[in-house]
Write an enzyme that holds these catalytic residues in place. Structure first.
Site, PDB file in Angstrom:
ATOM      1  N   LYS A 110      -1.241   3.460  11.297  1.00 21.58           N
ATOM      2  CA  LYS A 110      -0.113   2.864  11.503  1.00 21.58           C
ATOM      3  C   LYS A 110       0.671   3.279  11.555  1.00 21.58           C
ATOM      4  O   LYS A 110       1.918   2.605  12.229  1.00 21.58           O
ATOM      5  CB  LYS A 110       0.307   1.838  10.380  1.00 21.58           C
TER       6      LYS A 110
HETATM    7  C1  LIG Z   1      -4.234  -1.597   9.144  1.00 21.87           C
HETATM    8  C2  LIG Z   1      -5.100  -1.277   9.521  1.00 21.87           C
HETATM    9  C3  LIG Z   1      -7.026  -1.787  10.184  1.00 21.87           C
HETATM   10  C4  LIG Z   1      -6.402  -3.290  11.382  1.00 21.87           C
HETATM   11  O1  LIG Z   1      -5.720  -2.621  12.011  1.00 21.87           O
HETATM   12  P1  LIG Z   1      -5.531  -3.942  13.587  1.00 21.87           P
HETATM   13  O2  LIG Z   1      -4.807  -3.364  13.955  1.00 21.87           O
HETATM   14  O3  LIG Z   1      -5.034  -4.626  12.430  1.00 21.87           O
HETATM   15  O4  LIG Z   1      -6.747  -4.617  13.440  1.00 21.87           O
HETATM   16  C5  LIG Z   1      -7.825  -0.912  10.593  1.00 21.87           C
HETATM   17  N1  LIG Z   1      -7.336  -0.010   9.437  1.00 21.87           N
HETATM   18  C6  LIG Z   1      -6.533   0.450   8.866  1.00 21.87           C
HETATM   19  C7  LIG Z   1      -7.056   2.149   7.017  1.00 21.87           C
HETATM   20  C8  LIG Z   1      -5.141  -0.233   8.312  1.00 21.87           C
HETATM   21  O5  LIG Z   1      -4.626   0.006   8.194  1.00 21.87           O
END
Ligand SMILES: *Cc1c(COP(=O)(O)O)cnc(C)c1O
Length: 453
Positions: A110
């Site tokens: 993120k």
């Molecule tokens: C947010 C997150 C996901 C999922 O991502 P999306 O964009 O919601 O599909 C997967 N792995 C981790 C570690 C995350 O923080």
């Protein structure tokens, strides 16, 4: 470039305005009015550094920001990563690659989007003379990445609600040990749903929202999706050219934001074999891609908590393109889904997607297998991507550093994993507010600590 709503009921906006709005006024999500063709640009992008590639890509969309400014914003956004490659592609064997997306400051993918969004906000606020108060609820990763993207930024304060005692101790430290005066982590005496409900209520109060210029940083922001397209292109260009076109990206998925970004890059001309949507036991998307039925279930907490989601908010963008930009149809589907929790797609076309589902016992099994086979420790989210890999060339997206989830790793392979960044946090002071799960308390906190012009 203009951006339109998936529900077609608002005027198209330029990039900057669409980023500041977040959610479109009609409840829809912003998408580019057309997808530029990058197929003839890919060769000239080969060999660019990560942030230069990101700049070339964003130029196609953010044409209302002067290029010199855009380049600076992007350069600054990838400064806090601890690997010079930013998104290194590591080769596990002849057919299996790992795209490491955990080298950002909060050790999860993120950061790619939220570091950039933080800098974009700061730039756009400065330019327009506005201020905002960002308000959000988190069960862990989003809150820490959002806080890290915004701490110390001018003209923005950030309030993040989280359920007291229900985020991991390390995640709590990532939110509460910044020492920044514009960050307000608030531990709620309640569940994540309580926190989320308070946020929804305050956003629903039009007067309060306007008076305090409330803004969101959730995963539906257009800039987040575009920022995530870049690492797919980067990985594609790093693969041996004879492998790239036959590669399949395997993506641990919750809100469908990450995998959607890859699919958009593919629609823009980055031709690959396809995308695997890897879910944990919260498998609404797995069921959809297997049967064409999109139906909510109940959230069951898993070892991969950032994917513990039942309604995948970014899925609406896929529906928009899958229904050939028929906004009437999107409204019909979203309305029906909202009222009954279900939609059956007639003649469902999964396009280039396939899907796997990985329950908790398989998460541990995959962590063990990958460790034994390659000596590499992967986190529980990434482990979902290793479920039933097919025999072709696969690029598995590694979405978090294993040190964020030490207990699961320990029970899977009896190893302790540490990260210097997280160890350092343990020395710092926790600064947080505590309050009951009541929206009036949060209102008071914002009135006292919110930023105003
Ligand atoms: C947010 C997150 C996901 C999922 O991502 P999306 O964009 O919601 O599909 C997967 N792995 C981790 C570690 C995350 O923080």
């Amino acid at each position: 470039m203009k951006f339109v709503s998936t529900r077609g009921k608002v005027e198209p906006l330029g990039f900057s305005e669409a980023v500041m709005e977040g959610l479109a006024g009609d409840g829809g999500l912003f998408v580019p009015e057309f997808l530029p063709d990058i197929s003839n640009k890919l060769e000239s992008w080969r060999g660019l550094s990560y942030s230069k590639l990101c700049f070339e890509f964003f130029k196609l969309f953010a044409d209302d920001i002067p290029q010199g400014d855009l380049e600076k914003i992007i350069d600054a956004s990838y400064k806090k990563f601890d690997d010079a490659q930013i998104a290194p592609l590591s080769k596990l064997d002849d057919k299996t690659y790992l795209l490491e997306l955990y080298h950002g400051p909060t050790l999860a993918f993120k950061d790619f989007a939220l570091q950039l969004l933080g800098n974009l906000y700061e730039y756009l606020l400065e330019k327009s003379g506005r201020v905002i108060n960002v308000l959000g609820a988190t069960s862990g990763d989003t809150g820490s990445a959002a806080i890290n993207g915004l701490f110390g930024k001018k003209n923005v304060n950030i309030f993040i609600l989280y359920p007291d005692g229900r985020v991991s101790p390390l995640q709590e430290r990532q939110m509460t040990c910044t020492g920044a005066s514009n960050v307000f982590p608030i531990a709620i005496d309640g569940t994540f749903d309580d926190a989320q409900a308070i946020v929804k209520e305050l956003f629903g109060d039009a007067d309060f929202k306007k008076k305090w210029s409330l803004a969101a940083v959730n995963s539906i922001n257009l800039a987040r999706i575009l920022a995530q397209c870049v690492y797919y292109v980067y990985a594609y260009l790093k693969l041996p050219p004879d492998r790239a076109q036959s590669a399949r990206f395997v993506v641990p998925t919750g809100n469908f934001g990450n995998v959607l970004a890859g699919w958009l890059a593919c629609k823009m001309g980055m031709k690959v074999r396809g995308f695997t949507v890897a879910t944990n036991q919260n498998d609404i998307l797995y069921r959809l891609f297997k049967t064409g039925v999109y139906e909510v279930g109940e959230v069951k907490p898993s070892y991969a908590p950032s994917m513990d989601i039942q309604v995948s908010s970014n899925f609406e963008r896929f529906i928009y393109f899958a229904e050939n930009k028929d906004t009437c149809k999107v409204r019909e589907i979203m309305q029906a889904f909202k009222s009954s929790g279900k939609w059956i797609f007639e003649n469902f076309n999964a396009d280039v997607f396939s899907s796997v589902r990985c329950d908790d016992s398989s998460i541990k099994k995959n962590i063990r297998n990958v460790y034994e086979k390659y000596g590499k420790i992967i986190d529980p989210h990434t482990a979902c991507g290793f479920e039933n890999l097919d025999g072709g060339v696969n690029v598995v997206l590694s979405t978090a550093h294993p040190a964020k989830f030490p207990e699961v790793i320990k029970s899977a392979i009896s190893r302790d994993v540490k990260s210097p960044i997280l160890e350092e946090l343990k020395q710092r002071k926790i600064e947080r507010m505590e309050c009951g799960a009541n929206s009036d308390f949060i209102r008071e906190i914002i009135k006292e600590r919110g930023i105003r012009k």
